[in-house]
Design an enzyme around this catalytic site. Sequence first.
Site, PDB file in Angstrom:
ATOM      1  N   SER A 136       0.825  -1.203   0.000  1.00 54.01           N
ATOM      2  CA  SER A 136       0.000   0.000   0.000  1.00 54.01           C
ATOM      3  C   SER A 136       0.863   1.258   0.000  1.00 54.01           C
ATOM      4  O   SER A 136       1.947   1.291   0.600  1.00 54.01           O
ATOM      5  CB  SER A 136      -0.854  -0.027   1.268  1.00 54.01           C
ATOM      6  OG  SER A 136      -1.402   1.241   1.509  1.00 54.01           O
ATOM      7  N   TYR A 160      -1.588   0.030  10.413  1.00 55.00           N
ATOM      8  CA  TYR A 160      -1.868  -0.672   9.154  1.00 55.00           C
ATOM      9  C   TYR A 160      -0.672  -0.571   8.200  1.00 55.00           C
ATOM     10  O   TYR A 160      -0.165  -1.572   7.687  1.00 55.00           O
ATOM     11  CB  TYR A 160      -3.129  -0.081   8.503  1.00 55.00           C
ATOM     12  CG  TYR A 160      -3.324  -0.525   7.078  1.00 55.00           C
ATOM     13  CD1 TYR A 160      -3.715  -1.820   6.775  1.00 55.00           C
ATOM     14  CD2 TYR A 160      -3.096   0.361   6.012  1.00 55.00           C
ATOM     15  CE1 TYR A 160      -3.879  -2.233   5.460  1.00 55.00           C
ATOM     16  CE2 TYR A 160      -3.252  -0.043   4.698  1.00 55.00           C
ATOM     17  CZ  TYR A 160      -3.647  -1.329   4.428  1.00 55.00           C
ATOM     18  OH  TYR A 160      -3.790  -1.734   3.127  1.00 55.00           O
ATOM     19  N   LYS A 164       2.135  -3.439   6.683  1.00 56.69           N
ATOM     20  CA  LYS A 164       2.438  -3.641   5.256  1.00 56.69           C
ATOM     21  C   LYS A 164       3.940  -3.471   4.989  1.00 56.69           C
ATOM     22  O   LYS A 164       4.538  -4.247   4.236  1.00 56.69           O
ATOM     23  CB  LYS A 164       1.626  -2.656   4.397  1.00 56.69           C
ATOM     24  CG  LYS A 164       0.134  -2.942   4.384  1.00 56.69           C
ATOM     25  CD  LYS A 164      -0.195  -4.138   3.506  1.00 56.69           C
ATOM     26  CE  LYS A 164      -1.645  -4.568   3.613  1.00 56.69           C
ATOM     27  NZ  LYS A 164      -1.980  -5.742   2.822  1.00 56.69           N
TER      28      LYS A 164
END
Length: 346
Positions: A136, A160, A164
């Site tokens: 991402s 988050y 990643k």
Amino acid sequence: MNTVLVTGGTGFIGSHTCLCLLEMGFYILIIDSNVNSSKKVLNKIKKLSKIPKEDDNRVDFLKCDIRNEDLLNRIFKKKLEENKKITSVIHFAALKSVSESDQFPLKYWDTNVSGTISLLKVMTANDCHTLIFSSSATIYGYSKDGFLKESTPISPINTYGKTKSTIEQILNELFHSQPNLWRIANLRYFNPIGAHPSGFIGEDPFGMPNNIFPLIIKVASREIDYLKIFGNDYDTKDGTGVRDYIHVMDVSEGHMVALDFLTKNEPQIIQVNLGTGKGTSVLELISIFEKVNNLKIPYKFVEKRKGDVAKCVADNSLAQKLLKWSPKKTIEEMCQDGWKWKEKRF
Ligand code: UDP
């Protein structure tokens, strides 16, 4: 026949990518825990792909959490026995809410990172070394001008994004431990929105979304009275946040070309941005959505959201050069297709 394993294949980008894989003639096995998606999408994918009844065995589904190493192992073994060895994996399965990730970090580290480690262990044990990973643009964090190259320093500002970037790091280490073995692509998505042009499949998250596009859809369908715009004094063209929205079909296409590239070339690891290279502000997005769908999106300005950046736009020249991929769909098509998907469900 070889099989492509798609983790999280009933989710938003997963389902559109599975459709592309079927259309390209692949055998696929979808696994999903269905914590944030429904198995119902399977029949729609089959219908849309127009695979004949006798080819129904080209797509298989199993409910499985990627942290369940035992079950994953059995799945790999079973496919081998069926003469449909899993030779590559497209790994979408993950939790993806930025705000929730800061509230429940353990849940995110466990599902995203431990889940990926368990998947990698099972892949290794079953002689499968080709992986496309859903990364991402969130991993870039704050940047000077909001225009992001793959070489921009990685410094995520939320849990988050940290999960990643940690997975990318693990994949890098894994690759360098056996550089003649692994074929890995980290695809860094910008802001995928829209839906399949048929309107039959689209984004269908459980609960209240946090991302802007599903929220615009909710306002358009009157499930919410108005959109809260987070901040109007960013250093951008109109003061609202600028993002690189990309049609989900273009993102799915990116997986097809990455898989083709990895299988046709020497073992390697690549990091590639999947974005359009064009920035759109929140106000512009609303206005385009209103125009192409002929409806009104009421909004109010509220406080900035913690952790938001002013601008996040891809430099997609590497994807163009290396993968010969470039996004084809316009922001108008994203808005039209996304709304068509909602209208079909009224
Ligand atoms: N945004 C907003 N209201 C919302 C949700 C998002 O104004 O209810 C803005 C947000 O500040 C950002 C843009 O929309 O500028 C995209 O946000 P989203 O959460 O969809 O993606 P991300 O911030 O992760 O890129």
